[in-house]
Write a protein that holds these residues in place. Structure first.
Motif, short mmCIF file in Angstrom:
data_model
loop_
_atom_site.label_atom_id
_atom_site.label_comp_id
_atom_site.label_asym_id
_atom_site.label_seq_id
_atom_site.Cartn_x
_atom_site.Cartn_y
_atom_site.Cartn_z
N GLY A 1 0.80 -1.21 0.00
CA GLY A 1 0.00 0.00 0.00
C GLY A 1 0.84 1.26 0.00
O GLY A 1 0.38 2.32 -0.45
N ARG A 2 2.07 1.18 0.49
CA ARG A 2 2.97 2.33 0.45
C ARG A 2 3.49 2.56 -0.96
O ARG A 2 3.61 3.70 -1.41
N ARG A 3 3.81 1.46 -1.64
CA ARG A 3 4.41 1.58 -2.96
C ARG A 3 3.37 1.84 -4.04
O ARG A 3 3.66 2.48 -5.05
N SER A 4 2.16 1.30 -3.84
CA SER A 4 1.08 1.45 -4.84
C SER A 4 -0.18 1.91 -4.10
O SER A 4 -1.05 1.10 -3.79
N PRO A 5 -0.25 3.22 -3.81
CA PRO A 5 -1.33 3.70 -2.94
C PRO A 5 -2.73 3.37 -3.43
O PRO A 5 -3.58 2.94 -2.65
N TRP A 6 -2.99 3.57 -4.73
CA TRP A 6 -4.35 3.38 -5.22
C TRP A 6 -4.74 1.91 -5.27
O TRP A 6 -5.86 1.55 -4.91
N ARG A 7 -3.82 1.07 -5.71
CA ARG A 7 -4.12 -0.36 -5.73
C ARG A 7 -4.24 -0.90 -4.31
O ARG A 7 -5.11 -1.74 -4.03
N GLY A 8 -3.39 -0.44 -3.42
CA GLY A 8 -3.51 -0.85 -2.03
C GLY A 8 -4.82 -0.38 -1.42
O GLY A 8 -5.45 -1.12 -0.65
N ALA A 9 -5.24 0.84 -1.78
CA ALA A 9 -6.51 1.35 -1.26
C ALA A 9 -7.68 0.51 -1.75
O ALA A 9 -8.63 0.24 -0.99
N ALA A 10 -7.64 0.07 -3.00
CA ALA A 10 -8.72 -0.76 -3.53
C ALA A 10 -8.79 -2.09 -2.78
O ALA A 10 -9.89 -2.58 -2.46
N LEU A 11 -7.63 -2.68 -2.48
CA LEU A 11 -7.62 -3.95 -1.75
C LEU A 11 -8.11 -3.76 -0.32
O LEU A 11 -8.86 -4.59 0.20
N VAL A 12 -7.72 -2.66 0.31
CA VAL A 12 -8.19 -2.38 1.67
C VAL A 12 -9.71 -2.19 1.67
O VAL A 12 -10.42 -2.69 2.56
N LEU A 13 -10.22 -1.47 0.69
CA LEU A 13 -11.66 -1.26 0.60
C LEU A 13 -12.41 -2.58 0.41
O LEU A 13 -13.46 -2.81 1.01
N ALA A 14 -11.85 -3.46 -0.42
CA ALA A 14 -12.47 -4.77 -0.62
C ALA A 14 -12.48 -5.57 0.68
O ALA A 14 -13.49 -6.20 1.04
N PHE A 15 -11.35 -5.56 1.40
CA PHE A 15 -11.29 -6.26 2.68
C PHE A 15 -12.31 -5.68 3.66
O PHE A 15 -12.98 -6.42 4.39
N ALA A 16 -12.41 -4.33 3.70
CA ALA A 16 -13.36 -3.69 4.61
C ALA A 16 -14.79 -4.09 4.28
O ALA A 16 -15.60 -4.38 5.17
N GLY A 17 -15.12 -4.12 2.99
CA GLY A 17 -16.46 -4.51 2.59
C GLY A 17 -16.76 -5.96 2.93
O GLY A 17 -17.84 -6.29 3.42
N LEU A 18 -15.80 -6.86 2.66
CA LEU A 18 -16.01 -8.27 2.97
C LEU A 18 -16.15 -8.50 4.47
O LEU A 18 -16.89 -9.39 4.91
N ALA A 19 -15.43 -7.70 5.26
CA ALA A 19 -15.52 -7.82 6.72
C ALA A 19 -16.77 -7.16 7.27
O ALA A 19 -17.15 -7.42 8.41
N GLY A 20 -17.39 -6.28 6.48
CA GLY A 20 -18.55 -5.54 6.96
C GLY A 20 -18.17 -4.36 7.82
O GLY A 20 -18.91 -3.96 8.72
N LEU A 21 -16.99 -3.80 7.57
CA LEU A 21 -16.50 -2.66 8.33
C LEU A 21 -16.70 -1.37 7.55
O LEU A 21 -16.54 -1.35 6.34
N PRO A 22 -17.02 -0.27 8.24
CA PRO A 22 -16.96 1.03 7.56
C PRO A 22 -15.51 1.30 7.16
O PRO A 22 -14.60 0.90 7.89
#
Length: 483
Positions: free
Chosen positions: A359-380
């Motif tokens: 996520g440090r090296r590829s901010p936007w791609r890392g952000a997309a993966l974090v958002l997917a994890f948050a959605g799958l977990a049911g987290l805001p």
């Protein structure tokens, strides 16, 4: 028999796409033309499904019973199958340009699989339902192991092993489902879904066995525990875009097949038992995973458990199950897309350590993966995933299944652990001296000791907030539309 040609336009578009791809590869033999034909065909399939709509009268009717039944659920799933097909093609473009697989065969098999998915959504009888499910699945046997060469010999061997495993398990599941359909037909004399009953008189026990076998056979397709063992090794051995398709479109086909059965037949007990086992085992085993694709595979098994929990309600839970399945498929696909973008072309999913600091090296791609994890977990801020879970829990409570709603909530809490761990790993500091890195080329530039995290974290928050605004209330809107 009456046939409304307009009602079956989505099927014409999907099957026509497969034929067009085959002809393009045969006559033009240019990779770009072949891939373009598949992309245009997928878009045309979605457009036809939307244009025809879900309120049109059923067709292929005889004796008052119909085999092709348009509905809002059929439209939504046809659009989703088409979208996932085009998405998988987009993820596969770099590998196809590299020549890891023949583009013509790849695109034709993917189009054929999409055709099967469309048939499942519109099926009005057991025969078309099972044929559609197998048409969706059969091309995937080849796609899992289809590659001319691999960057490493281990990956090539894993692909062949995954393909054989998937083939054997799917054949067994199909045989079980067909036996269940045969027993149910022997007991009820019906193959159309609207005429399925649980049997009567001396045939009641035969019909009940048939229902159980149908549920078990279709449960293989969604990788429900204890019928799940094929999924993690198959996902791990398949090319990453195909693993994404297996985890989304293929699983959606199984969910639709199960929904068609449990909404009409009494399978509450066996479906509830499968749901509890699936979500619990999936989450517990995911806690121990140290490879990204296996983590996503066990995560998808747990997510299938939440879908099965809604399906245990029968008819009242179908809308909630479909809503959850749709948004789970979208989030799962986003996660796989981010993984594909973070890995070298045609590489496997890699070890979790390979994503350290990504996520440090590829901010936007890392952000997309974090958002997917948050959605799958049911987290805001992944509110779509949160509201989809609330939809399932709300349906369970309304129907008096409070204990199962409690199991869903408890498992959602367990799932937080591995999603948060995987997301935090993306922004972890550089590896310490002496720690072996699995894929050094992925960590190029990650060892900078003063790399700031402010911009990557800000980018992640911006992307997450925008997606939350766009998708936050979408589950409830879809639920209302399907109702």
């Amino acid at each position: 028999m009456t046939i409304d040609q307009v009602a079956i336009l989505p099927l014409y578009a999907a099957s026509g796409t497969a034929i067009l791809v085959l002809l393009a590869d045969l006559l033009v033999a240019r990779r770009a033309v072949t891939m373009g034909a598949l992309a245009l065909g997928g878009i045309a399939t979605a457009v036809c499904a939307i244009a025809v709509g879900g309120s049109r009268a059923p067709t292929f009717c005889a004796g008052g019973e119909c085999s092709w039944v348009p509905s809002p659920i059929a439209v939504v799933t046809a659009v989703l199958f088409a979208g996932l097909t085009v998405g998988v093609l987009a993820l596969s473009v770099p590998a196809l340009r590299l020549g890891t697989a023949p583009a013509g065969e790849f695109c034709f098999l993917l189009a054929s699989s999409m055709t099967g998915g469309v048939v499942i959504g519109y099926s009005g009888d057991l025969i078309s339902l099972i044929v559609g499910l197998e048409t969706l699945t059969l091309p995937l046997y080849v796609l899992v192991g289809l590659r001319r060469f691999a960057p490493r010999e281990r990956i090539s061997t894993a692909g062949a092993s995954a393909s054989i495993t998937f083939f054997l398990i799917s054949v067994i599941s199909t045989a079980i489902a067909l036996l269940g359909a045969a027993l149910n037909y022997a007991a009820t004399g019906a193959i159309h879904l609207d005429r399925l009953i649980d049997g009567y008189g001396p045939a009641a026990s035969v019909a009940q066995v048939g229902v159980a076998l149908l549920v078990i056979g279709f449960a293989f397709k969604v990788a429900a525990v204890p019928l799940h063992a094929w999924a993690p090794p198959t996902y791990e051995g398949a090319p990453l875009p195909i693993a994404a398709y297996l985890s989304t479109a293929s699983k959606l086909g199984g969910v639709l097949a199960l929904a068609a059965i449990v909404s009409r037949l009494d399978a509450a007990a066996i479906t509830a038992a499968l749901a509890v086992l699936t979500m619990t085992v999936g989450n517990l085993v995911a806690l121990r995973q140290d490879r990204m694709v296996r983590l996503l595979a066990w995560s998808s098994i747990a997510q299938a458990g939440y879908v099965l929990a809604a399906l245990a309600l029968g008819g009242p839970g179908v809308q909630a199950a479909i809503v959850y399945a749709v948004f789970f498929m979208i989030l799962e696909f986003v996660a796989f897309a981010a993984v594909v973008s973070l890995r070298p072309v045609a590489a496997d999913g890699g070890d979790m350590l390979a994503y350290r600091g990504a996520g440090r090296r590829s901010p936007w791609r890392g952000a997309a993966l974090v958002l997917a994890f948050a959605g799958l977990a049911g987290l805001p801020p992944g509110l779509a995933g949160l509201f989809a879970k609330v939809t399932v829990v709300d349906a369970l409570i309304d129907e008096g299944w409070g204990w199962l709603a409690g199991v869903v909530a408890l498992n959602a809490v367990i799932g937080l652990a591995y999603y948060v761990r995987a997301a935090a790993n993306l922004y972890a500091g550089p590896p310490k001296v002496g720690i072996q890195v699995v894929d050094p080329e992925l960590l190029e530039g990650a060892t900078h000791p003063r790399l700031a995290v402010a911009r990557p974290v800000a980018a992640a928050l911006i992307v997450a907030a925008a997606a939350a605004v766009v998708l936050g209330f979408a589950p409830q809107l879809l639920f209302d539309a399907l109702s």
